[in-house]
Write an enzyme that holds these catalytic residues in place. Structure first.
Site, PDB file in Angstrom:
ATOM      1  CB  CYS A 214      -0.822  -0.125   1.134  1.00  0.00           C
ATOM      2  SG  CYS A 214      -1.819   1.582   1.354  1.00  0.00           S
TER       3      CYS A 214
ATOM      4  CB  CYS B 225      -3.008   2.521  -1.642  1.00  0.00           C
ATOM      5  SG  CYS B 225      -3.431   0.974  -0.825  1.00  0.00           S
TER       6      CYS B 225
ATOM      7  CE  LYS C 147      -4.694   4.257  -6.200  1.00  0.00           C
ATOM      8  NZ  LYS C 147      -5.182   2.495  -5.926  1.00  0.00           N
TER       9      LYS C 147
ATOM     10  CE1 TYR D 124     -11.409  -4.076  -6.861  1.00  0.00           C
ATOM     11  CE2 TYR D 124     -10.968  -1.514  -5.924  1.00  0.00           C
ATOM     12  CZ  TYR D 124     -11.672  -2.884  -6.110  1.00  0.00           C
ATOM     13  OH  TYR D 124     -12.727  -3.155  -4.965  1.00  0.00           O
TER      14      TYR D 124
ATOM     15  CD  GLU E 203      -7.333   2.129  -8.745  1.00  0.00           C
ATOM     16  OE1 GLU E 203      -5.874   1.560  -8.317  1.00  0.00           O
ATOM     17  OE2 GLU E 203      -8.056   2.093  -7.843  1.00  0.00           O
TER      18      GLU E 203
ATOM     19  CG  HIS F 122     -29.412  22.365  -3.875  1.00  0.00           C
ATOM     20  ND1 HIS F 122     -29.542  21.582  -5.037  1.00  0.00           N
ATOM     21  CD2 HIS F 122     -29.553  23.639  -4.572  1.00  0.00           C
ATOM     22  CE1 HIS F 122     -29.712  22.184  -6.052  1.00  0.00           C
ATOM     23  NE2 HIS F 122     -29.869  23.292  -5.781  1.00  0.00           N
TER      24      HIS F 122
ATOM     25  CD  GLU G 250     -28.800  18.169  -4.661  1.00  0.00           C
ATOM     26  OE1 GLU G 250     -30.068  18.641  -4.078  1.00  0.00           O
ATOM     27  OE2 GLU G 250     -28.192  19.186  -5.133  1.00  0.00           O
TER      28      GLU G 250
HETATM   29  P1  NDP Z   1      -7.953  -8.127 -10.018  1.00  0.00           P
HETATM   30  O1  NDP Z   1      -8.279  -9.411  -9.659  1.00  0.00           O
HETATM   31  O2  NDP Z   1      -9.203  -7.203  -9.515  1.00  0.00           O
HETATM   32  O3  NDP Z   1      -8.102  -8.070 -11.766  1.00  0.00           O
HETATM   33  C1  NDP Z   1      -7.474  -8.925 -12.445  1.00  0.00           C
HETATM   34  C2  NDP Z   1      -7.609  -8.883 -14.065  1.00  0.00           C
HETATM   35  O4  NDP Z   1      -6.929  -9.786 -14.860  1.00  0.00           O
HETATM   36  C3  NDP Z   1      -9.296  -9.269 -14.282  1.00  0.00           C
HETATM   37  O5  NDP Z   1      -9.632  -8.573 -15.265  1.00  0.00           O
HETATM   38  C4  NDP Z   1      -9.252 -10.602 -14.866  1.00  0.00           C
HETATM   39  O6  NDP Z   1     -10.099 -11.160 -15.826  1.00  0.00           O
HETATM   40  C5  NDP Z   1      -7.880 -10.393 -15.675  1.00  0.00           C
HETATM   41  N1  NDP Z   1      -6.903 -11.869 -15.812  1.00  0.00           N
HETATM   42  C6  NDP Z   1      -6.568 -12.380 -14.701  1.00  0.00           C
HETATM   43  N2  NDP Z   1      -5.656 -13.682 -15.342  1.00  0.00           N
HETATM   44  C7  NDP Z   1      -5.623 -13.254 -16.557  1.00  0.00           C
HETATM   45  C8  NDP Z   1      -4.923 -14.119 -17.516  1.00  0.00           C
HETATM   46  N3  NDP Z   1      -4.329 -15.130 -17.466  1.00  0.00           N
HETATM   47  N4  NDP Z   1      -5.007 -13.520 -18.924  1.00  0.00           N
HETATM   48  C9  NDP Z   1      -5.824 -12.310 -19.225  1.00  0.00           C
HETATM   49  N5  NDP Z   1      -6.320 -11.835 -18.243  1.00  0.00           N
HETATM   50  C10 NDP Z   1      -6.364 -12.206 -16.956  1.00  0.00           C
HETATM   51  O7  NDP Z   1      -6.471  -7.864 -10.042  1.00  0.00           O
HETATM   52  P2  NDP Z   1      -5.873  -6.332  -9.758  1.00  0.00           P
HETATM   53  O8  NDP Z   1      -4.426  -6.683 -10.228  1.00  0.00           O
HETATM   54  O9  NDP Z   1      -6.357  -5.380 -10.667  1.00  0.00           O
HETATM   55  O10 NDP Z   1      -6.053  -6.095  -8.440  1.00  0.00           O
HETATM   56  C11 NDP Z   1      -5.717  -6.992  -7.293  1.00  0.00           C
HETATM   57  C12 NDP Z   1      -6.490  -6.707  -6.225  1.00  0.00           C
HETATM   58  O11 NDP Z   1      -5.803  -5.676  -5.354  1.00  0.00           O
HETATM   59  C13 NDP Z   1      -7.905  -6.035  -6.248  1.00  0.00           C
HETATM   60  O12 NDP Z   1      -8.748  -7.344  -6.546  1.00  0.00           O
HETATM   61  C14 NDP Z   1      -8.031  -5.194  -5.161  1.00  0.00           C
HETATM   62  O13 NDP Z   1      -8.544  -6.110  -4.151  1.00  0.00           O
HETATM   63  C15 NDP Z   1      -6.807  -4.793  -4.925  1.00  0.00           C
HETATM   64  N6  NDP Z   1      -6.711  -3.277  -5.365  1.00  0.00           N
HETATM   65  C16 NDP Z   1      -7.500  -2.250  -4.878  1.00  0.00           C
HETATM   66  C17 NDP Z   1      -7.374  -1.082  -5.142  1.00  0.00           C
HETATM   67  C18 NDP Z   1      -8.368  -0.116  -4.485  1.00  0.00           C
HETATM   68  O14 NDP Z   1      -8.897  -0.252  -3.508  1.00  0.00           O
HETATM   69  N7  NDP Z   1      -8.567   1.135  -5.222  1.00  0.00           N
HETATM   70  C19 NDP Z   1      -6.322  -0.673  -6.304  1.00  0.00           C
HETATM   71  C20 NDP Z   1      -5.585  -1.842  -6.616  1.00  0.00           C
HETATM   72  C21 NDP Z   1      -5.946  -2.994  -6.289  1.00  0.00           C
HETATM   73  P3  NDP Z   1     -11.607 -11.540 -15.276  1.00  0.00           P
HETATM   74  O15 NDP Z   1     -12.131 -10.593 -14.684  1.00  0.00           O
HETATM   75  O16 NDP Z   1     -11.810 -12.039 -16.402  1.00  0.00           O
HETATM   76  O17 NDP Z   1     -11.262 -12.503 -14.079  1.00  0.00           O
END
Ligand code: NDP
Length: 461
Positions: free
Chosen positions: A44, A49, A52, A180, A184, A438, A443
């Site tokens: 983080c 976080c 980012k 995410y 982002e 407002h 709202e």
């Molecule tokens: P996520 O699990 O959110 O997303 C991973 C993405 O990669 C999905 O769209 C998934 O597709 C795709 N994917 C997975 N495997 C493959 C593959 N082999 N080939 C192609 N595409 C693939 O992971 P992130 O890395 O984005 O984030 C990890 C976690 O970190 C989040 O879930 C969240 O909990 C946390 N996070 C939170 C943030 C916040 O609070 N603002 C910011 C960043 C991270 P599919 O949808 O089809 O599974």
């Protein structure tokens, strides 16, 4: 460290969960040692976080400068300096890391800057030499980006870790993933001026989010220039004299200057020595824990992303705190993982809590959907083509608000407060009894009156 060293708690990993647990345990008088092989603060603070969000702030000035014209401002041509942003960001991370170190050492926890592994249920081996005898062990090693396997040219691909340290802003970037991190970073790079293409294997990004949110965010991101190539995966990355050819499953090629994979994160369990103590993994690859974060070994606990419950910093912090209260504070404490509000710092921002429309229709007989999309007031003078989405998912029988979904400026700030109402099981009537502020965007949440009724699967039973 000598073999005779003895602590009440040995924490592996000084990220959000580990630091909180160590600090609270030390506050209860426990002798605590924390091992960290990289930097104190974890994902983080060091490469998640915090940096980012600093980059997100930077990326949003682009539109602010443009929007200012409609409000009478003449802004000279804005110039952006990536190296300066990264240097300033790094200075802030250094400051925060020092604060985290102080947070640990002030209550008396000792930090060892080395890799620690488990030798047996009470013995930790330090890579720097020696072993430590510990009454309790807490595993808080977090997660690590997972880039997929067997992709030719994977060595050219960066993860979010490296994105924070690029020597220069790429003119073009391809980001694979639809979660995410992908959305982002797409917003960050697009805002700073890169041409961004998201390659996503499914139909639309942000799979587990409400469908209206997914459609709205994608449309808004497209307005901001982000290209979406859905239904495809990257099969190879070919270096071509300073740039890259990104090959997709259908054989097509995208030329780009940088390739980033944001394809999820995996719990950091490799090489920890879990098997030496008999710590079991869950089916999803994270460490299996009970509701008190206890693993299959009675004196070994685990919190945060390494357990693969909900991978969010505030959740890891709560789990770490609850662990310390339970084990060292004589206050057995469980963490409530239901209705966790969350924000995605995409552009535009997303704030959500609770059930999506689809989830509610699966579990409830009648679901009332309150939905509004509107042009925010700021866009009237700026002339920006943008819309806000507000959506409430309500149990049609009890009037309880089951979910809230917001896309628009400050959605994260809004959802933190709506989260309290939803957690308190507020009804739509409670929302309506609250006077509007407002003029605000929020709202809308207390003034939407006409629902659309949906009859869920449960109605058919
Ligand atoms: P996520 O699990 O959110 O997303 C991973 C993405 O990669 C999905 O769209 C998934 O597709 C795709 N994917 C997975 N495997 C493959 C593959 N082999 N080939 C192609 N595409 C693939 O992971 P992130 O890395 O984005 O984030 C990890 C976690 O970190 C989040 O879930 C969240 O909990 C946390 N996070 C939170 C943030 C916040 O609070 N603002 C910011 C960043 C991270 P599919 O949808 O089809 O599974």
């Amino acid at each position: 460290m000598t073999a005779a060293a003895d602590v009440d708690l040995f924490v592996i990993g000084a990220g959000s969960g580990g630091v909180r647990a160590a600090r609270i345990a030390a506050g209860y008088g426990a002798r605590v040692m924390v091992a960290e092989e990289y930097r104190v603060g974890g994902t983080c603070v060091i490469r998640g976080c915090v940096p980012k969000k600093l980059l997100v702030y930077a990326s949003r000035f682009h539109h602010e400068f443009e929007d200012a014209a409609g409000f009478g401002w003449t802004v000279p041509e804005a110039k952006f300096d990536w190296a300066k942003l990264i240097a300033n960001k790094d200075r802030e991370i250094d400051r925060l890391e020092a604060a985290y170190v102080a947070n640990l050492t002030k209550p008396g926890a000792q930090i060892v800057r080395t890799r620690a592994t488990i030798k047996d249920a009470n013995t930790i081996a330090l890579a720097s030499g020696g072993t430590v005898n510990a009454k309790h062990i807490l595993i808080a090693t977090g997660g690590w980006p997972f880039a997929g396997e067997n992709i030719p040219g994977i060595e050219h691909v960066i993860s979010s870790n490296e994105a924070f340290h690029l020597p220069e802003l790429p003119r073009r970037i391809v980001i694979q993933g639809g979660g995410y991190v992908a959305v982002e970073f797409a917003g960050i790079f697009a805002g700073l001026g890169s041409e961004v293409t998201i390659v996503y294997r499914g139909e639309n990004v942000l799979r587990d989010f409400d469908d209206d949110v997914r459609m709205h965010v994608r449309a808004e991101m497209e307005k901001r220039g982000v290209k979406f190539v859905c239904g495809h995966t990257v099969t190879a990355v070919e270096a071509a004299g300073g740039s890259y050819g990104v090959k997709l499953g259908d054989g097509s090629l995208i030329d780009t200057d940088k390739v980033m994979f944001a394809t999820g994160r995996k719990p950091n369990v490799k090489g920890l020595g879990l098997e030496n103590a008999g710590v079991k993994l869950a089916a999803n690859g994270g460490i299996a824990v009970d509701e008190f974060s206890r693993t299959s070994v009675s004196n070994i606990y685990a919190v945060g992303d390494v357990t693969n419950r909900i991978a969010l910093t505030p959740v890891a912090i709560r789990e770490g705190h609850a662990f310390a209260d339970t084990v060292f504070g004589n206050k057995p404490t469980k963490v409530d993982h239901a209705n966790v509000p969350t924000a995605v710092y995409s552009e535009p921002e997303i704030g959500v809590i609770g059930m999506t429309e689809t989830q509610a229709c699966r579990d409830f007989r009648r679901v009332d959907i309150y939905k509004a999309t509107f042009r925010p007031m700021k866009a009237t003078l700026s002339g920006r083509d943008t819309r806000v989405l507000m959506k409430l998912v309500v149990d049609g029988e009890t009037d309880r608000v089951l979910g809230c979904h917001i896309v628009g400026e400050s959605a994260g700030e809004m959802i933190q407060l709506i989260g309290i109402a939803v957690k308190m099981k507020a009804t739509k009537a409670d929302f309506d009894a609250t006077m509007a502020v407002h003029p605000t965007m929020a709202e809308e949440l207390v003034t939407m009156r006409t629902p659309t009724a949906r009859y869920g699967l449960a109605a058919a039973e």
